[in-house]
Design a protein around this motif. Structure first.
Motif, PDB file in Angstrom:
ATOM      1  N   SER A 237     -24.099  23.242  26.122  1.00 48.45           N
ATOM      2  CA  SER A 237     -22.995  22.588  26.838  1.00 48.45           C
ATOM      3  C   SER A 237     -23.351  21.107  27.020  1.00 48.45           C
ATOM      4  O   SER A 237     -24.533  20.720  27.031  1.00 48.45           O
ATOM      5  CB  SER A 237     -22.787  23.245  28.208  1.00 48.45           C
ATOM      6  OG  SER A 237     -23.884  22.975  29.030  1.00 48.45           O
ATOM      7  N   LEU A 238     -22.309  20.309  27.213  1.00 44.75           N
ATOM      8  CA  LEU A 238     -22.521  18.878  27.470  1.00 44.75           C
ATOM      9  C   LEU A 238     -23.357  18.694  28.736  1.00 44.75           C
ATOM     10  O   LEU A 238     -24.217  17.809  28.818  1.00 44.75           O
ATOM     11  CB  LEU A 238     -21.160  18.189  27.631  1.00 44.75           C
ATOM     12  CG  LEU A 238     -20.320  18.124  26.344  1.00 44.75           C
ATOM     13  CD1 LEU A 238     -18.860  17.856  26.663  1.00 44.75           C
ATOM     14  CD2 LEU A 238     -20.852  17.042  25.417  1.00 44.75           C
ATOM     15  N   GLU A 239     -23.080  19.558  29.726  1.00 45.23           N
ATOM     16  CA  GLU A 239     -23.803  19.486  31.000  1.00 45.23           C
ATOM     17  C   GLU A 239     -25.306  19.701  30.789  1.00 45.23           C
ATOM     18  O   GLU A 239     -26.140  18.970  31.337  1.00 45.23           O
ATOM     19  CB  GLU A 239     -23.259  20.604  31.882  1.00 45.23           C
ATOM     20  CG  GLU A 239     -23.556  20.517  33.332  1.00 45.23           C
ATOM     21  CD  GLU A 239     -22.706  21.561  34.068  1.00 45.23           C
ATOM     22  OE1 GLU A 239     -22.553  22.692  33.559  1.00 45.23           O
ATOM     23  OE2 GLU A 239     -22.194  21.215  35.142  1.00 45.23           O
ATOM     24  N   HIS A 240     -25.643  20.694  29.977  1.00 43.10           N
ATOM     25  CA  HIS A 240     -27.054  21.001  29.733  1.00 43.10           C
ATOM     26  C   HIS A 240     -27.732  19.845  28.983  1.00 43.10           C
ATOM     27  O   HIS A 240     -28.882  19.497  29.265  1.00 43.10           O
ATOM     28  CB  HIS A 240     -27.185  22.318  28.967  1.00 43.10           C
ATOM     29  CG  HIS A 240     -28.601  22.754  28.776  1.00 43.10           C
ATOM     30  ND1 HIS A 240     -29.511  22.790  29.806  1.00 43.10           N
ATOM     31  CD2 HIS A 240     -29.286  23.145  27.673  1.00 43.10           C
ATOM     32  CE1 HIS A 240     -30.677  23.186  29.351  1.00 43.10           C
ATOM     33  NE2 HIS A 240     -30.573  23.400  28.054  1.00 43.10           N
ATOM     34  N   MET A 241     -27.001  19.255  28.052  1.00 43.41           N
ATOM     35  CA  MET A 241     -27.589  18.108  27.325  1.00 43.41           C
ATOM     36  C   MET A 241     -27.976  17.003  28.302  1.00 43.41           C
ATOM     37  O   MET A 241     -29.051  16.423  28.211  1.00 43.41           O
ATOM     38  CB  MET A 241     -26.580  17.540  26.318  1.00 43.41           C
ATOM     39  CG  MET A 241     -26.439  18.350  25.070  1.00 43.41           C
ATOM     40  SD  MET A 241     -25.370  17.412  23.940  1.00 43.41           S
ATOM     41  CE  MET A 241     -24.039  18.521  23.784  1.00 43.41           C
ATOM     42  N   LEU A 242     -27.069  16.718  29.256  1.00 42.99           N
ATOM     43  CA  LEU A 242     -27.357  15.635  30.202  1.00 42.99           C
ATOM     44  C   LEU A 242     -28.530  16.016  31.112  1.00 42.99           C
ATOM     45  O   LEU A 242     -29.357  15.154  31.469  1.00 42.99           O
ATOM     46  CB  LEU A 242     -26.101  15.292  31.026  1.00 42.99           C
ATOM     47  CG  LEU A 242     -26.211  14.036  31.882  1.00 42.99           C
ATOM     48  CD1 LEU A 242     -26.469  12.783  31.034  1.00 42.99           C
ATOM     49  CD2 LEU A 242     -24.950  13.834  32.723  1.00 42.99           C
ATOM     50  N   GLU A 243     -28.608  17.302  31.474  1.00 39.07           N
ATOM     51  CA  GLU A 243     -29.754  17.752  32.295  1.00 39.07           C
ATOM     52  C   GLU A 243     -31.072  17.469  31.571  1.00 39.07           C
ATOM     53  O   GLU A 243     -32.036  16.971  32.156  1.00 39.07           O
ATOM     54  CB  GLU A 243     -29.665  19.264  32.540  1.00 39.07           C
ATOM     55  CG  GLU A 243     -28.766  19.678  33.681  1.00 39.07           C
ATOM     56  CD  GLU A 243     -28.471  21.179  33.647  1.00 39.07           C
ATOM     57  OE1 GLU A 243     -27.504  21.559  34.302  1.00 39.07           O
ATOM     58  OE2 GLU A 243     -29.198  21.942  32.951  1.00 39.07           O
ATOM     59  N   VAL A 244     -31.098  17.795  30.284  1.00 34.83           N
ATOM     60  CA  VAL A 244     -32.339  17.595  29.519  1.00 34.83           C
ATOM     61  C   VAL A 244     -32.611  16.095  29.343  1.00 34.83           C
ATOM     62  O   VAL A 244     -33.754  15.645  29.443  1.00 34.83           O
ATOM     63  CB  VAL A 244     -32.279  18.349  28.172  1.00 34.83           C
ATOM     64  CG1 VAL A 244     -33.484  18.020  27.301  1.00 34.83           C
ATOM     65  CG2 VAL A 244     -32.199  19.851  28.419  1.00 34.83           C
ATOM     66  N   TRP A 245     -31.541  15.323  29.106  1.00 34.32           N
ATOM     67  CA  TRP A 245     -31.698  13.854  29.031  1.00 34.32           C
ATOM     68  C   TRP A 245     -32.351  13.354  30.323  1.00 34.32           C
ATOM     69  O   TRP A 245     -33.275  12.528  30.293  1.00 34.32           O
ATOM     70  CB  TRP A 245     -30.317  13.209  28.822  1.00 34.32           C
ATOM     71  CG  TRP A 245     -30.316  11.711  28.840  1.00 34.32           C
ATOM     72  CD1 TRP A 245     -30.517  10.863  27.797  1.00 34.32           C
ATOM     73  CD2 TRP A 245     -30.109  10.857  29.994  1.00 34.32           C
ATOM     74  NE1 TRP A 245     -30.456   9.557  28.219  1.00 34.32           N
ATOM     75  CE2 TRP A 245     -30.208   9.524  29.551  1.00 34.32           C
ATOM     76  CE3 TRP A 245     -29.843  11.110  31.345  1.00 34.32           C
ATOM     77  CZ2 TRP A 245     -30.045   8.431  30.417  1.00 34.32           C
ATOM     78  CZ3 TRP A 245     -29.691  10.024  32.210  1.00 34.32           C
ATOM     79  CH2 TRP A 245     -29.795   8.700  31.742  1.00 34.32           C
ATOM     80  N   SER A 246     -31.890  13.876  31.480  1.00 35.00           N
ATOM     81  CA  SER A 246     -32.435  13.449  32.783  1.00 35.00           C
ATOM     82  C   SER A 246     -33.895  13.852  32.921  1.00 35.00           C
ATOM     83  O   SER A 246     -34.723  13.038  33.358  1.00 35.00           O
ATOM     84  CB  SER A 246     -31.643  14.092  33.930  1.00 35.00           C
ATOM     85  OG  SER A 246     -30.399  13.489  34.057  1.00 35.00           O
ATOM     86  N   GLU A 247     -34.194  15.091  32.556  1.00 40.79           N
ATOM     87  CA  GLU A 247     -35.586  15.569  32.663  1.00 40.79           C
ATOM     88  C   GLU A 247     -36.525  14.671  31.857  1.00 40.79           C
ATOM     89  O   GLU A 247     -37.591  14.290  32.316  1.00 40.79           O
ATOM     90  CB  GLU A 247     -35.695  16.985  32.082  1.00 40.79           C
ATOM     91  CG  GLU A 247     -35.366  18.098  33.041  1.00 40.79           C
ATOM     92  CD  GLU A 247     -35.318  19.425  32.311  1.00 40.79           C
ATOM     93  OE1 GLU A 247     -34.408  20.196  32.627  1.00 40.79           O
ATOM     94  OE2 GLU A 247     -36.171  19.673  31.416  1.00 40.79           O
ATOM     95  N   VAL A 248     -36.103  14.344  30.646  1.00 38.39           N
ATOM     96  CA  VAL A 248     -37.001  13.607  29.749  1.00 38.39           C
ATOM     97  C   VAL A 248     -37.080  12.127  30.124  1.00 38.39           C
ATOM     98  O   VAL A 248     -38.153  11.534  30.098  1.00 38.39           O
ATOM     99  CB  VAL A 248     -36.557  13.782  28.274  1.00 38.39           C
ATOM    100  CG1 VAL A 248     -37.400  12.905  27.353  1.00 38.39           C
ATOM    101  CG2 VAL A 248     -36.644  15.242  27.849  1.00 38.39           C
ATOM    102  N   THR A 249     -35.951  11.529  30.497  1.00 39.79           N
ATOM    103  CA  THR A 249     -35.971  10.083  30.771  1.00 39.79           C
ATOM    104  C   THR A 249     -36.374   9.790  32.213  1.00 39.79           C
ATOM    105  O   THR A 249     -36.701   8.647  32.545  1.00 39.79           O
ATOM    106  CB  THR A 249     -34.581   9.448  30.541  1.00 39.79           C
ATOM    107  OG1 THR A 249     -33.653  10.052  31.467  1.00 39.79           O
ATOM    108  CG2 THR A 249     -34.094   9.634  29.122  1.00 39.79           C
ATOM    109  N   GLY A 250     -36.308  10.819  33.091  1.00 37.22           N
ATOM    110  CA  GLY A 250     -36.613  10.606  34.502  1.00 37.22           C
ATOM    111  C   GLY A 250     -35.484   9.907  35.240  1.00 37.22           C
ATOM    112  O   GLY A 250     -35.643   9.478  36.376  1.00 37.22           O
TER     113      GLY A 250
END
Ligand SMILES: NC(=O)c1ccc[n+]([C@@H]2O[C@H](COP(=O)([O-])OP(=O)(O)OC[C@H]3O[C@@H](n4cnc5c(N)ncnc54)[C@H](OP(=O)(O)O)[C@@H]3O)[C@@H](O)[C@H]2O)c1
Length: 320
Positions: A237-250
């Motif tokens: 999902s788009l939501e999950h992609m953004l979650e992972v983007w947040s985890e990785v970029t901080g």
């Protein structure tokens, strides 16, 4: 003696990914096709020892010459270039369809050709007649149909490759890249014309994944003829992609859904077109497994070799 694969779009995202893998694949050598062998990207290919040959998708004779003696062709067209040159969505599509057929006709005139791999996409127009159009997808799918009806001999050795969404868009595509809002807040918003739970097929790392699939398709040969396959292992999902983007970029990311009209007002026709693709993802499981489909397992794709969404986030996080 090695077999030769001609790679169109070799200076671009998909083709470069094919070159990266095929140049190190035993039994194969690469012929990179470009309009301009003097460009920096083409010169880089040549500096790696790759044969670089000039040809254009607008010139069938140039492709016939460029394909002489090749055993495989990877074919990709670029709908977006036409749009960014000022064409309408349908004008861009008509040009893309013609270029797709020009490459196919060039390949069909190659006596040595054993395998044709066409980078395509499913069609919102065909799947939801009268309800949705997705021009950058529809005109590619039109080429699939025309290869089958107009070039049956080529169709008998063609594999149709669906490329999912590029994760790199999170860093490089202005309408997708999360932006800090309010300024200085440390919070990043991603405004998209879609429900956050809509699923998107992800191509993963373009630097390697297209080549992994092409190598495996060629290795499997005839069992892939006439079949579709996905360059992808993830459907998120788009939501999950953004979650992972947040985890990785901080960085804290917030997904904000908006209407297609608002998105088009923000990002013009290119934004509208992207929104149409996301609408397609809301209506169905996009790139769903269909008849004539060969999956990653049947292609002996090794999941540990494939680089997914998180790997791309790690690689490009300095651009966030
Ligand atoms: N962005 C995504 O998330 C996504 C996902 C799935 C599919 N796609 C599709 O990917 C396609 C574009 O592929 P890409 O991302 O690999 O493109 P890209 O990185 O923009 O590169 C385009 C390539 O096409 C070549 N090319 C363009 N017009 C040509 C012509 N007339 N003759 C010869 N070569 C030509 C260019 O070569 P030279 O400039 O060297 O001549 C270049 O290598 C689009 O149609 C898009 O719909 C995109």
């Amino acid at each position: 003696m090695s077999k030769i694969i001609a790679v169109t779009g070799a200076t671009g995202a998909q083709g470069r990914g094919v070159v990266n893998i095929m140049k190190g694949t035993a039994g194969w050598t690469v012929r990179a096709i470009t309009r301009n062998p003097e460009s920096d990207k083409a010169k880089k290919l040549a500096s790696e020892g790759i044969e670089v040959v000039q040809a254009s998708f607008d010139d069938e004779a140039s492709l016939v010459t460029a394909f002489q003696g090749v055993h495989a062709v990877f074919a990709v067209t670029n709908w977006w270039e036409h749009l960014f040159m000022g064409k309408s969505q349908d004008e861009a599509g008509a040009l893309e369809e013609e270029q797709g057929m020009t490459i196919a006709r060039g390949a069909a005139q190659t006596p040595t050709l054993e395998h044709y791999i066409w980078s395509t996409l499913p069609s919102g127009k065909a799947d939801f007649p009268g309800k949705l159009v997705t021009p950058h997808m529809d005109y590619k799918a039109a080429v699939d149909a025309r290869i089958k009806s107009e070039l049956p001999k080529l169709a008998s050795k063609t594999t149709y490759l669906y490329l999912g969404f590029y994760p790199q868009n999170f860093f490089t595509y202005p309408s997708i890249k999360p932006v800090q809002y309010p300024p200085g807040s440390g919070t990043y918003v991603q405004i998209q014309p879609s429900r956050p739970d809509a699923k998107v097929l992800l191509a993963g790392d373009l630097d390697v994944n297209p080549g992994i699939w092409v190598r495996q398709i060629l290795a499997k040969g005839p069992i892939t003829f006439g079949k579709y396959t996905n360059v992808a292992l993830e459907k998120w999902s788009l939501e999950h992609m953004l979650e992972v983007w947040s985890e990785v970029t901080g960085k804290k990311g917030i997904f904000i859904p908006c209407t297609l009209e608002i998105f088009a007002a923000l990002h013009g026709t290119a934004g509208y077109e992207l929104g149409l693709q996301l609408k397609y993802g809301e209506l169905c499981d996009p790139w769903a497994v269909k008849d004539n489909f060969i999956d990653a397992k049947e292609l002996d794709i090794d999941p540990s070799e494939v680089v997914g969404f998180r790997g791309v986030m790690e690689k490009l996080k300095h651009l966030a």
